[in-house]
Design a protein around this motif. Structure first.
Motif, PDB file in Angstrom:
ATOM      1  N   ARG A   5       0.915  -1.102   0.000  1.00  0.00           N
ATOM      2  CA  ARG A   5       0.283  -0.073   0.117  1.00  0.00           C
ATOM      3  C   ARG A   5       0.827   1.204   0.327  1.00  0.00           C
ATOM      4  NH1 ARG A   5      -2.419  -3.749  -0.921  1.00  0.00           N
ATOM      5  NH2 ARG A   5      -4.593  -4.598   0.125  1.00  0.00           N
ATOM      6  N   ARG A   6       0.649   2.106  -1.310  1.00  0.00           N
ATOM      7  CA  ARG A   6       1.609   3.237  -1.316  1.00  0.00           C
ATOM      8  C   ARG A   6       1.549   4.173  -0.051  1.00  0.00           C
ATOM      9  NH1 ARG A   6       2.541   6.713  -6.670  1.00  0.00           N
ATOM     10  NH2 ARG A   6       3.214   5.085  -7.212  1.00  0.00           N
ATOM     11  N   ASP A  47       5.716   3.403  -1.394  1.00  0.00           N
ATOM     12  CA  ASP A  47       6.298   2.688  -2.776  1.00  0.00           C
ATOM     13  C   ASP A  47       7.726   2.378  -2.596  1.00  0.00           C
ATOM     14  OD1 ASP A  47       6.046   1.193  -5.160  1.00  0.00           O
ATOM     15  OD2 ASP A  47       4.743   2.737  -6.012  1.00  0.00           O
ATOM     16  N   ARG A  69       2.161  -1.346 -12.524  1.00  0.00           N
ATOM     17  CA  ARG A  69       1.365  -1.602 -11.095  1.00  0.00           C
ATOM     18  C   ARG A  69       0.471  -2.870 -11.603  1.00  0.00           C
ATOM     19  NH1 ARG A  69      -0.645   3.772  -8.264  1.00  0.00           N
ATOM     20  NH2 ARG A  69       0.943   5.244  -8.901  1.00  0.00           N
ATOM     21  N   ARG A  70      -0.257  -3.370 -10.443  1.00  0.00           N
ATOM     22  CA  ARG A  70      -1.231  -4.298 -10.472  1.00  0.00           C
ATOM     23  C   ARG A  70      -0.579  -5.616 -11.319  1.00  0.00           C
ATOM     24  NH1 ARG A  70      -5.856  -3.156  -8.678  1.00  0.00           N
ATOM     25  NH2 ARG A  70      -6.765  -4.657 -10.261  1.00  0.00           N
ATOM     26  N   ALA A  84      -2.342  -8.317  -9.132  1.00  0.00           N
ATOM     27  CA  ALA A  84      -3.817  -8.063  -8.908  1.00  0.00           C
ATOM     28  C   ALA A  84      -4.670  -9.242  -8.461  1.00  0.00           C
ATOM     29  CB  ALA A  84      -4.410  -7.236 -10.212  1.00  0.00           C
ATOM     30  N   GLY A 103      -6.083  -4.645  -4.014  1.00  0.00           N
ATOM     31  CA  GLY A 103      -5.855  -3.584  -3.389  1.00  0.00           C
ATOM     32  C   GLY A 103      -4.551  -3.008  -3.617  1.00  0.00           C
ATOM     33  N   ARG A 104      -3.762  -3.740  -4.172  1.00  0.00           N
ATOM     34  CA  ARG A 104      -2.127  -3.409  -3.991  1.00  0.00           C
ATOM     35  C   ARG A 104      -1.973  -2.357  -5.140  1.00  0.00           C
ATOM     36  NH1 ARG A 104       2.335  -6.595  -2.500  1.00  0.00           N
ATOM     37  NH2 ARG A 104       4.191  -5.879  -3.910  1.00  0.00           N
ATOM     38  N   ASP A 105      -1.356  -1.249  -4.754  1.00  0.00           N
ATOM     39  CA  ASP A 105      -1.066   0.171  -5.391  1.00  0.00           C
ATOM     40  C   ASP A 105       0.268   0.254  -5.678  1.00  0.00           C
ATOM     41  OD1 ASP A 105      -0.655   0.977  -3.015  1.00  0.00           O
ATOM     42  OD2 ASP A 105      -2.289   2.497  -3.254  1.00  0.00           O
ATOM     43  N   THR A 149       4.339  -0.114  -7.236  1.00  0.00           N
ATOM     44  CA  THR A 149       4.891  -0.466  -8.546  1.00  0.00           C
ATOM     45  C   THR A 149       5.810  -1.832  -8.362  1.00  0.00           C
ATOM     46  OG1 THR A 149       4.746   1.974  -8.799  1.00  0.00           O
ATOM     47  CG2 THR A 149       5.976   0.924 -10.438  1.00  0.00           C
ATOM     48  N   ASP A 162       5.354   7.734 -12.348  1.00  0.00           N
ATOM     49  CA  ASP A 162       4.205   7.691 -12.490  1.00  0.00           C
ATOM     50  C   ASP A 162       3.653   8.416 -13.733  1.00  0.00           C
ATOM     51  OD1 ASP A 162       3.798   6.418 -10.115  1.00  0.00           O
ATOM     52  OD2 ASP A 162       3.379   8.167  -8.849  1.00  0.00           O
TER      53      ASP A 162
END
Length: 387
Positions: A210-211, A216, A246-247, A250, A255-257, A259, A370
């Motif tokens: 979770r960022r 991150d 990201r993802r 998944a 819910g993982r966000d 990188t 990003d």
């Protein structure tokens, strides 16, 4: 690209390294002369990293552990058992950091908790008059770093160290000194990787994924790489450009966000460049996994991962700098304890300002990845990256 000269920034870096060499010698003397007073250390966070810190502390002379703290009962029990086996006394265990920090039988606090808690727990420890060893990063935002620096400045009597343990590693110390001494010639670039097949790395309760909690991987882990590059260059880069994905996990964690795969190119004002790849989706093959950090100059190169110093001149034999594994966590904690025992605080291996620079570079890289565009450090300092 023109050769990189020894400019003012690099000269100041050399001066700082010389001062650090003096403090390192003092730390070694304090660790081996047998006259150091017992330091009573409380551990806040005895998960994976905290357990490693606890074990390293218990290898050092003159350490007592009266109490451990963790929100997770099984972590507290594990910490108690490790300390009791080493010291013959079972420490108390608490779930709230304040209940450890406020104790009169605690001189110093070692903190290994999720990154979003670093600022608050570190500030509480300093305000309570406790020496502090805080795991990196210093904080997740520039204002958070600045608040911790302000708290520390109000208590110059306290030793406040941040866990950039490579600064205490003899291979890195000697290697960077020899680079500064010109052994590999004018610098060209650095290349680093940190790749693993063990993803998704999530941490207890999923905080690493979770960022909001970890910042991150550019801030939670790669700050080690940024700090070594700052150490080499005397400061952070001017700009960065990168991309990432990201993802990638998944299905396992919707819910993982963070990188889980990214690459970045960094550039310093004098033209020095560094590239870095970090990934948790590598195949389980030695050709894809592992970590490395190599510095290239016009006359040779240094592989800091192995300590191999090689030259373009084939007549010069390859050299090995402190080969083999280095328990730099124990060495960093030794430096921390030596500063506590010293009549005058020894300079820390990494200053809080330098630790702030590592967070700054993490924010720079995160924004560049990003937005998939070149981002300058001025943007980060102007606050466009957010907290």
């Amino acid at each position: 690209m023109p050769p990189i000269s020894v400019n003012r920034r690099r000269f100041l870096g050399c001066s700082a390294a010389a001062s650090l060499a003096i403090s390192q010698a003092a730390a070694e003397a304090a660790a081996t002369d047998g006259s150091g007073a017992t330091v009573r250390v409380g551990l806040v966070g005895v998960g994976n990293r905290g357990t490693g810190l606890l074990r390293a502390l218990l290898e050092l002379p003159g350490v007592a552990v009266p109490v451990v703290c963790d929100a997770e009962p099984k972590h507290r029990l594990r910490g108690q058992g490790i300390a009791e086996k080493a010291l013959g006394r079972r420490p108390d265990a608490v779930g709230d950091p304040r209940h450890l920090i406020d104790r009169d039988d605690v001189d110093a606090v070692v903190v290994a908790v999720p990154c979003d808690l670093h600022e608050a727990i570190g500030s509480d420890a300093i305000r309570a008059g406790k020496h502090l060893y805080a795991e990196k990063p210093l904080a997740l935002s520039v204002p958070g770093c600045d608040r911790l620096i302000h708290e520390s400045a109000r208590r110059p009597d306290l030793a406040v160290h941040v866990g950039f343990q490579r600064r205490s590693n003899p291979r890195f110390r000697e290697g960077l000194e020899r680079i500064r001494g010109g052994e590999i010639g004018p610098l060209i670039e650095a290349r680093a990787t940190w790749t693993s097949s063990n993803g998704p790395l999530s941490g207890h309760g999923g905080w690493l994924g979770r960022r909001e909690r970890s910042g991150d991987f550019m801030i939670e882990q790669a700050v080690h790489i940024w700090d070594v590059l700052h150490w080499l260059q005397g400061g952070p880069p001017a700009k960065a450009e990168g991309w990432g994905r990201r993802r990638l996990f998944a299905r396992q964690d919707p819910g993982r966000d963070v990188t889980d795969h990214y690459a970045v190119e960094l550039e310093w004002p004098d033209g020095f460049r560094a590239s870095f790849l970090q990934s948790w989706v590598a195949p389980a093959d030695d050709g894809f996994t592992g970590s490395s950090l190599r510095i290239l100059g016009e006359d040779g190169g240094l592989d800091l991962s192995t300590g191999s110093l090689s030259f373009r001149d084939r007549q010069r034999p390859r050299q090995a700098i402190h080969p083999g594994p280095q328990n730099d966590t124990r060495l960093a904690l030794r430096d921390f304890l030596a500063s506590i025992r010293s009549e005058r605080r020894l300079p820390p291996p990494v200053t809080l300002a330098e630790a702030r620079d590592a967070t700054l570079t993490g924010l720079l890289v995160r924004k560049a990845v990003d937005e998939r565009r070149p981002v300058t450090m001025e943007e980060i300092l102007d606050g466009t990256a957010g907290a």
